[in-house]
Design an enzyme around this catalytic site. Structure first.
Site: not given
Ligand code: F6P
Length: 488
Positions: A101, A164, A189, A191, A218, A220, A265, A319, A377
């Site tokens: 991401g 991804r 990240g 992975g 990341t 997060d 996440r 989230e 955003m």
């Molecule tokens: O892993 C980072 C992150 O920003 C999470 O917080 C989020 O759930 C996820 O990526 C969403 O990424 P995408 O919609 O690109 O799969």
């Protein structure tokens, strides 16, 4: 992704319980590699620096708060330029790939790897792999020069594109070999870093002189060991703008509720730090701290109390929080993205509907709830000033490490110092907010929200969340756990 790395940890021990969790080096598997003087010593910008080169024995402790008799503990190799390098500048052919991401700062890291290689080491051949791991074998590459990356740090996203999944070790290493690439910089990240570890293994198995360097990413901020991940500060700053908007909306109308959903996440670091920074938040909900809606001590009761007290309130939710609350009928099938992450349901939207229903139908109280979802955003902004500097240091550390022949490592800030960390240390665990820690207590005392858990329950949740970790007192007051076991 199901990627396994097989290398044994490279551990060096010393007196008084000193442990160095070292990173691999090209000379570990390629004998008689020629060494060269570091061209930096002739660089006018750096030549005047006293003790510019890092001492071969310099290391950085993972734990800085110690007791008089406690062992010196785990250390990581200090990052930075070495007196001797294992590549001649004109022989270097580097590549950069971004995966997973988006995150503020990706372009800054790309820029600084390109500029660092060029300005510090005179390297002119750097290519960008387009579109993540699969770009190695299914897309064209792009040539990167200081000129072409000059102002990319002012833009969000990644100029290389990302994706991804797509990790095919054989195809990727074949492509590295075919193209004559000898330095691989992988930004991504957990992975992605697992993938980087496997690429390193395969390169080593083939006996190639190719350095693999990871730059962990990341938004997060859940990567273990390191102080924080790049882009996190920028994300928190941007999240605050959304919280401000929620506050303005909430305070401008009777019984106004501003509800902000933020990323996170598996962990609530963005939500926790944005809440602490803002001071306008009345309730912060994170995945690590279970909560409930109805009944005594529940969220609905707290909202009603808060509205009575001040006529408005702001709720911030990560989230991943409260996923277990969703009733079966609203829950989507157990799906995962290409990185193997569980796809989340929009609990924030569901809870805000439940709040509206509860107050209009059950309590007959008119409320005005505004649901704000700024998640993508926030992720798409360019990095802020402090992240720009941080990204620069990470990129330069990666470049110095690869030039010095280190490989199979990731760069990271540990206790304020740049270090080289073996991949397994950042891949084996995920950082989470520790709800029995002082930082979470600070948050509770700033919002005045109920903890939703008794002390005993909180301890039990913590034990369940961190089975392999031991919490070290004050040194980890920012909610970081330290792994006990070293496994690969
Ligand atoms: O892993 C980072 C992150 O920003 C999470 O917080 C989020 O759930 C996820 O990526 C969403 O990424 P995408 O919609 O690109 O799969």
């Amino acid at each position: 992704m199901g990627l396994e790395c097989n290398s044994k940890p490279k551990i060096v021990t010393g007196e008084y319980g000193y442990i160095l969790e070292d990173v691999p080096h090209l000379s570990d598997y390629i004998p008689n590699l020629p060494v060269h003087s570091n061209p930096l010593q002739d660089n006018p910008a750096y030549s005047a620096v006293r003790q510019y080169f890092i001492h071969v024995d310099d290391s950085v402790p993972q734990k800085v708060v110690v007791h008089k008799d406690s062992p010196r503990g785990v250390h990581f190799r200090r990052a930075g330029p070495r007196e001797k390098v294992y590549f001649e500048s004109e022989d270097v052919h580097a590549c950069i790939v971004t995966c997973g991401g988006l995150c503020p700062g990706l372009n800054t890291v790309i820029r600084e790897i390109v500029c660092g290689l060029h300005h510090m080491y005179g390297v002119n051949r750097v290519i960008g792999i387009n579109g993540g791991y699969r770009g190695f074998y299914s897309k064209n590459t792009v040539s990167l020069t200081p000129n072409s990356v000059n102002d990319i740090h002012k833009r969000g996203g990644t100029i290389l594109g990302t994706s991804r999944g797509g990790h095919d070790t054989k195809k990727i290493v074949d492509s590295i070999e075919d193209r004559g690439i000898n330095q691989v910089y992988i930004i991504g990240g957990d992975g992605t870093q697992k993938g980087a570890a496997v690429i390193f293994e395969e390169i080593k198995r083939r006996g190639l002189k190719v350095a693999v360097a990871g730059i962990p990413k990341t938004i997060d901020n859940d990567i273990p060991v390191i102080d924080k991940s790049f882009g996190f500060d920028s994300a928190v700053e941007e999240a605050e703008r959304a919280i401000n908007a929620a506050h303005v909306e909430a305070t401008s109308i009777e019984n106004g509720i501003g509800f902000v959903k933020l990323m996170g996440r598996y962990c609530g670091f963005i939500a926790m730090y944005a809440t602490l920074a803002s001071r306008d938040v009345d309730c912060c909900l994170i995945p690590e701290s279970p909560f409930y809606l109805e009944g005594a001590g529940g969220l609905f009761e707290y909202i009603e109390k808060r509205l009575k007290e001040q006529g408005h309130m702001v709720i911030v939710m990560a989230e991943g929080a409260g996923q277990e609350l969703l009733s079966e009928e609203f829950r989507t099938a157990n799906q995962h993205d290409a990185s193997g992450n569980k796809l989340l349901d929009d609990v924030g939207l569901w809870i805000s509907r439940r709040i509206k229903d509860h107050f209009s139908k059950k309590r007959k109280i008119a409320i005005n709830l505004k649901y704000i979802d700024p998640t993508y955003m926030i992720r798409a902004i360019p990095s802020n000033a402090s992240d720009n500097v941080y990204c620069t240091l990470l990129a330069q550390s990666a470049v110095h490490g690869a030039m010095a022949g280190f490989t199979g490592f990731t760069v990271g800030l540990v206790n304020g110092r740049q270090t080289y960390i073996p991949f397994y240390r950042i891949n084996e665990l995920r950082n989470k907010v520790i709800i029995t820690d002082r930082m979470w207590a600070r948050l509770l005392s700033s919002t005045n929200q109920p903890s939703f858990l008794s002390r005993k329950q909180a301890t039990e949740v913590d034990k369940k969340e961190h089975p392999d970790t031991q919490l070290l007192d004050d040194s980890f007051a920012d909610g970081e756990a330290v792994t006990k076991d070293i496994t690969c």
